[in-house]
Design a protein around this motif. Structure first.
Motif, PDB file in Angstrom:
ATOM      1  N   TYR A  82       0.757  -1.287   0.075  1.00  0.00           N
ATOM      2  CA  TYR A  82       0.197   0.037  -0.532  1.00  0.00           C
ATOM      3  C   TYR A  82       0.590   1.448   0.018  1.00  0.00           C
ATOM      4  O   TYR A  82       1.688   1.429   0.699  1.00  0.00           O
ATOM      5  N   LEU A  83       0.536   1.822  -0.735  1.00  0.00           N
ATOM      6  CA  LEU A  83       1.175   3.617  -1.128  1.00  0.00           C
ATOM      7  C   LEU A  83       0.543   4.603  -0.944  1.00  0.00           C
ATOM      8  O   LEU A  83      -0.539   4.697  -1.959  1.00  0.00           O
ATOM      9  N   THR A  84       0.970   5.440  -0.527  1.00  0.00           N
ATOM     10  CA  THR A  84      -0.108   6.978  -0.619  1.00  0.00           C
ATOM     11  C   THR A  84       0.328   7.958  -1.984  1.00  0.00           C
ATOM     12  O   THR A  84       2.217   8.169  -1.651  1.00  0.00           O
ATOM     13  N   ILE A  85       0.311   7.667  -2.962  1.00  0.00           N
ATOM     14  CA  ILE A  85       0.688   8.442  -3.840  1.00  0.00           C
ATOM     15  C   ILE A  85      -0.508   9.919  -3.961  1.00  0.00           C
ATOM     16  O   ILE A  85      -1.569   9.768  -4.223  1.00  0.00           O
ATOM     17  N   GLY A  86       0.511  10.880  -4.082  1.00  0.00           N
ATOM     18  CA  GLY A  86      -0.440  11.966  -4.424  1.00  0.00           C
ATOM     19  C   GLY A  86      -1.270  12.323  -3.534  1.00  0.00           C
ATOM     20  O   GLY A  86      -2.684  12.878  -3.650  1.00  0.00           O
ATOM     21  N   GLY A  87      -1.344  11.691  -1.804  1.00  0.00           N
ATOM     22  CA  GLY A  87      -2.630  11.906  -0.913  1.00  0.00           C
ATOM     23  C   GLY A  87      -3.905  10.455  -1.216  1.00  0.00           C
ATOM     24  O   GLY A  87      -4.581  10.777  -0.072  1.00  0.00           O
ATOM     25  N   ARG A  88      -3.494  10.112  -2.290  1.00  0.00           N
ATOM     26  CA  ARG A  88      -4.455   8.586  -2.165  1.00  0.00           C
ATOM     27  C   ARG A  88      -3.678   7.487  -2.021  1.00  0.00           C
ATOM     28  O   ARG A  88      -2.663   6.947  -2.422  1.00  0.00           O
ATOM     29  N   GLN A  89      -4.981   6.509  -1.346  1.00  0.00           N
ATOM     30  CA  GLN A  89      -4.533   4.931  -1.275  1.00  0.00           C
ATOM     31  C   GLN A  89      -4.256   4.486  -3.319  1.00  0.00           C
ATOM     32  O   GLN A  89      -5.492   4.411  -3.603  1.00  0.00           O
ATOM     33  N   CYS A  90      -2.688   3.956  -2.960  1.00  0.00           N
ATOM     34  CA  CYS A  90      -2.491   2.927  -4.208  1.00  0.00           C
ATOM     35  C   CYS A  90      -2.558   1.783  -3.904  1.00  0.00           C
ATOM     36  O   CYS A  90      -1.393   1.467  -2.865  1.00  0.00           O
ATOM     37  N   SER A  91      -2.484   1.021  -4.907  1.00  0.00           N
ATOM     38  CA  SER A  91      -1.833  -1.223  -3.466  1.00  0.00           C
ATOM     39  C   SER A  91      -2.005  -2.235  -5.163  1.00  0.00           C
ATOM     40  O   SER A  91      -2.361  -1.329  -5.767  1.00  0.00           O
ATOM     41  N   TRP A  92      -0.947  -2.750  -4.815  1.00  0.00           N
ATOM     42  CA  TRP A  92      -0.749  -3.836  -5.580  1.00  0.00           C
ATOM     43  C   TRP A  92      -0.585  -5.509  -5.010  1.00  0.00           C
ATOM     44  O   TRP A  92       0.193  -4.959  -3.979  1.00  0.00           O
ATOM     45  N   HIS A  93      -0.894  -6.331  -5.718  1.00  0.00           N
ATOM     46  CA  HIS A  93      -0.825  -7.637  -4.873  1.00  0.00           C
ATOM     47  C   HIS A  93       0.761  -7.670  -5.709  1.00  0.00           C
ATOM     48  O   HIS A  93       0.977  -7.787  -6.879  1.00  0.00           O
ATOM     49  N   ILE A  94       1.264  -8.249  -4.746  1.00  0.00           N
ATOM     50  CA  ILE A  94       3.394  -9.217  -5.675  1.00  0.00           C
ATOM     51  C   ILE A  94       2.995 -10.376  -4.736  1.00  0.00           C
ATOM     52  O   ILE A  94       3.223 -10.819  -3.932  1.00  0.00           O
ATOM     53  N   ALA A  95       3.451 -11.389  -6.263  1.00  0.00           N
ATOM     54  CA  ALA A  95       3.659 -12.298  -6.045  1.00  0.00           C
ATOM     55  C   ALA A  95       4.964 -12.758  -4.931  1.00  0.00           C
ATOM     56  O   ALA A  95       5.921 -11.640  -4.729  1.00  0.00           O
ATOM     57  N   PRO A  96       4.276 -14.202  -4.710  1.00  0.00           N
ATOM     58  CA  PRO A  96       5.952 -14.586  -3.293  1.00  0.00           C
ATOM     59  C   PRO A  96       6.855 -14.989  -3.571  1.00  0.00           C
ATOM     60  O   PRO A  96       8.174 -13.877  -3.306  1.00  0.00           O
ATOM     61  N   ARG A  97       7.307 -13.897  -5.593  1.00  0.00           N
ATOM     62  CA  ARG A  97       8.709 -14.793  -6.265  1.00  0.00           C
ATOM     63  C   ARG A  97       9.053 -13.526  -5.862  1.00  0.00           C
ATOM     64  O   ARG A  97      10.479 -13.366  -6.653  1.00  0.00           O
TER      65      ARG A  97
END
Length: 160
Positions: A82-97
């Motif tokens: 989870y990142l906050t970019i420009g005041g808003r949340q952005c998220s990405w799924h990250i694979a185990p690899r």
């Protein structure tokens, strides 16, 4: 039957030949499809690895970046950054690899407020990122890309 010249034997021989040929064609087709699927999977994994590198870079450049285990994925080892970019949340799924790329990101529990998904969609996330990128490019340009502070203004823009 060996040496049989009857219609019945000839039909059986033809049926056996057709069956053998069909099995051979099916085996070749299956091998081709399996090879294509493996190639597509490898290409997908390469693209996700590239994306993970970029998200890891963003996480290093973003205050309050956090990572936690993904409760919405049944396969073990998946995480969400989870990142906050420009005041808003952005998220990405990250694979185990790809987890090795995120060792610099603070690991938090699933109930940490910074790791609670705000409901944004993928389309909304990328629309927001595009708008933020355009704003940053117009405000200060690429010359100061690494000089941004927690206030969102770079040192070059401050000194103008």
């Amino acid at each position: 039957m060996p040496g049989c010249d009857s219609q019945c034997c000839k039909r059986a021989d033809i049926a056996d030949d057709v069956t053998a040929h069909t099995k051979e064609l099916m085996a070749r087709r299956t091998k081709t499809l399996r090879t294509r699927a493996e190639k597509a999977e490898a290409e997908r994994d390469t693209a996700y690895r590239e994306r993970a590198h970029l998200v890891a870079l963003l996480a290093a450049m973003t205050d309050d970046a956090v990572i936690t285990y993904a409760p919405d994925v049944e396969e073990p080892g998946w995480q969400i950054v989870y990142l906050t970019i420009g005041g808003r949340q952005c998220s990405w799924h990250i694979a185990p690899r790809d987890a090795d790329l995120f060792q610099h990101v603070e690991r938090v529990g699933a109930l940490d407020l910074r790791a609670l998904w705000d409901g944004h969609t993928t389309a909304e996330k990328y629309q927001h990122i595009a708008a933020t990128a355009a704003e940053l490019a117009q405000r200060c340009g690429p010359a100061c890309a690494e000089q941004h502070t927690e206030t969102g203004r770079c040192e070059i823009a401050r000194n103008r």
